[in-house]
Design a protein around this motif. Structure first.
Motif, PDB file in Angstrom:
ATOM      1  N   VAL A 145      -6.825   4.697   6.781  1.00  0.00           N
ATOM      2  CA  VAL A 145      -5.976   5.126   5.666  1.00  0.00           C
ATOM      3  C   VAL A 145      -4.516   4.858   6.007  1.00  0.00           C
ATOM      4  N   ALA A 146      -3.743   4.408   5.030  1.00  0.00           N
ATOM      5  CA  ALA A 146      -2.316   4.153   5.239  1.00  0.00           C
ATOM      6  C   ALA A 146      -1.563   5.471   5.302  1.00  0.00           C
ATOM      7  N   SER A 147      -0.643   5.575   6.247  1.00  0.00           N
ATOM      8  CA  SER A 147       0.177   6.782   6.372  1.00  0.00           C
ATOM      9  C   SER A 147       1.607   6.565   5.893  1.00  0.00           C
ATOM     10  N   THR A 180       0.843  -1.189   0.000  1.00  0.00           N
ATOM     11  CA  THR A 180       0.000   0.000   0.000  1.00  0.00           C
ATOM     12  C   THR A 180       0.876   1.236   0.000  1.00  0.00           C
ATOM     13  N   LEU A 181       0.296   2.359  -0.366  1.00  0.00           N
ATOM     14  CA  LEU A 181       0.996   3.645  -0.413  1.00  0.00           C
ATOM     15  C   LEU A 181       0.336   4.628   0.550  1.00  0.00           C
ATOM     16  N   PRO A 182       1.043   5.676   0.959  1.00  0.00           N
ATOM     17  CA  PRO A 182       0.428   6.680   1.837  1.00  0.00           C
ATOM     18  C   PRO A 182      -0.821   7.280   1.190  1.00  0.00           C
ATOM     19  N   GLY A 183      -1.908   7.349   1.950  1.00  0.00           N
ATOM     20  CA  GLY A 183      -3.157   7.901   1.437  1.00  0.00           C
ATOM     21  C   GLY A 183      -4.127   6.876   0.905  1.00  0.00           C
ATOM     22  N   ASP A 184      -3.698   5.616   0.787  1.00  0.00           N
ATOM     23  CA  ASP A 184      -4.601   4.580   0.299  1.00  0.00           C
ATOM     24  C   ASP A 184      -5.638   4.227   1.368  1.00  0.00           C
ATOM     25  N   TYR A 185      -6.902   4.126   0.947  1.00  0.00           N
ATOM     26  CA  TYR A 185      -7.962   3.688   1.847  1.00  0.00           C
ATOM     27  C   TYR A 185      -7.877   2.164   1.995  1.00  0.00           C
TER      28      TYR A 185
END
Length: 316
Positions: free
Chosen positions: A72-74, A46-51
């Motif tokens: 959300v991923a930070s 996952t990437l930062p901002g992904d729900y």
């Protein structure tokens, strides 16, 4: 069975590689609305901002935050779940130690009755004089003469393998080298990779058929060295201190040097493609490189590296 996702390496690092991979593979979208998604052991990126999922159904853990009732991923990393707790383990992060972990470290400072050790953690680890194996037996009392000779055992810049014994009140980890399988490292090369790529195994001491020993430190420090036969290691009582704590490397023949270089390059290639390391994967990768008769430097060519990773996919 844990599967892994590969993607081409680039100067941009792991973050750019994850971004390109997600743009070309829509199947990697993270969606945890269904519990069935958690039953798989696949490595999810996952990437930062992904729900990730709804905050009503799951609790947020490290590497996440809540926005508009969504977790959300930070950070960029892999998604993990424990019951209803969702966390994201960052690709690039310091090592988070646990008691019993095997680590490889470097001595940074010699202090009264202790050594400071860089173990890729948030602060230096501590190796107490009372926690090392000294001449005359493991259980003997440490004397003032031992404290005066501390630099004869370990000095700044020395590499060692140790086990996490406990933690101090400030969070620093306490190490020990009370067994002869731990201690100073010689006759090899250090490789540094992200700690997230080192899997927990039954044994982190690995011997390959090519005459190379590996120590997979859970802190991301990997030691690749000449194979040491069991008969070459003295017993616990009355061991040869000059040999155990020597700073001189032994003479290594040319084929062994080539095998060490090959294994080192394989680790770099697998780490660049975000392939988690296990004894099985390292053995299969080495056998593939020998079968293809690829030179050590040739492993860094993009097409060769991708073929190596693809071969590991086909065998898993």
């Amino acid at each position: 069975m844990i599967t892994f996702t590969s993607f081409p390496s680039s100067p941009g690092g792991e973050y750019d590689a994850v971004r390109r991979h997600r743009e070309t593979d829509n199947d990697m979208d993270v969606d945890f609305d269904d519990d069935d998604d958690f039953s798989s052991n696949r490595l999810r990126l996952t990437l930062p901002g992904d729900y990730l999922t709804s905050s009503q159904a799951f609790m947020r853990g490290h590497g996440t935050y809540v926005h508009e009732d969504q977790v959300v991923a930070s950070v960029a990393g892999t998604v993990e779940r424990v019951n209803k707790l969702i966390t994201v383990r960052a690709i690039r992060t310091r090592y988070n130690p646990e008691v019993g972990d095997l680590v490889v470290g470097r001595i940074t400072e010699v202090q009264p009755r202790r050594w400071k050790v860089d173990a890729n953690s948030r602060q230096d680890a501590v190796l107490m004089l009372s926690s090392v194996n000294l001449p005359g037996g493991v259980q003997r009392r440490k004397l003032e003469s031992d404290e005066l000779q501390m630099r004869n055992f370990f000095e700044e810049g020395d590499l060692l393998v140790a086990e996490v014994q406990a933690f101090f009140s400030d969070g620093a980890m306490s190490l020990h080298t009370r067994s002869l399988k731990y201690g100073k490292l010689r006759n090899g090369q250090l490789v540094i990779i992200p700690p997230i790529l080192v899997r927990r195994l039954k044994s982190h001491f690995i011997t390959l058929p090519c005459g190379v020993d590996l120590i997979l430190g859970l802190n991301g420090y990997i030691w690749v060295s000449r194979h040491i036969k069991a008969s070459d290691q003295a017993g616990e009582e009355g061991f040869d201190a000059e040999a155990v704590y020597s700073n001189q490397n032994d003479d290594i023949d040319e084929p062994t040097r080539g095998a060490i270089a090959r294994v080192t390059n394989i680790i770099h290639v697998l780490a660049a493609h975000f392939v988690p390391l296990t004894d099985t994967i390292l053995l299969e990768a080495y056998e593939w490189s020998v079968e293809q008769e690829e030179a050590n430097k040739g492993l860094f060519q993009e097409d060769v590296a991708e073929a190596l990773v693809a071969s590991l996919h086909s065998r898993s």
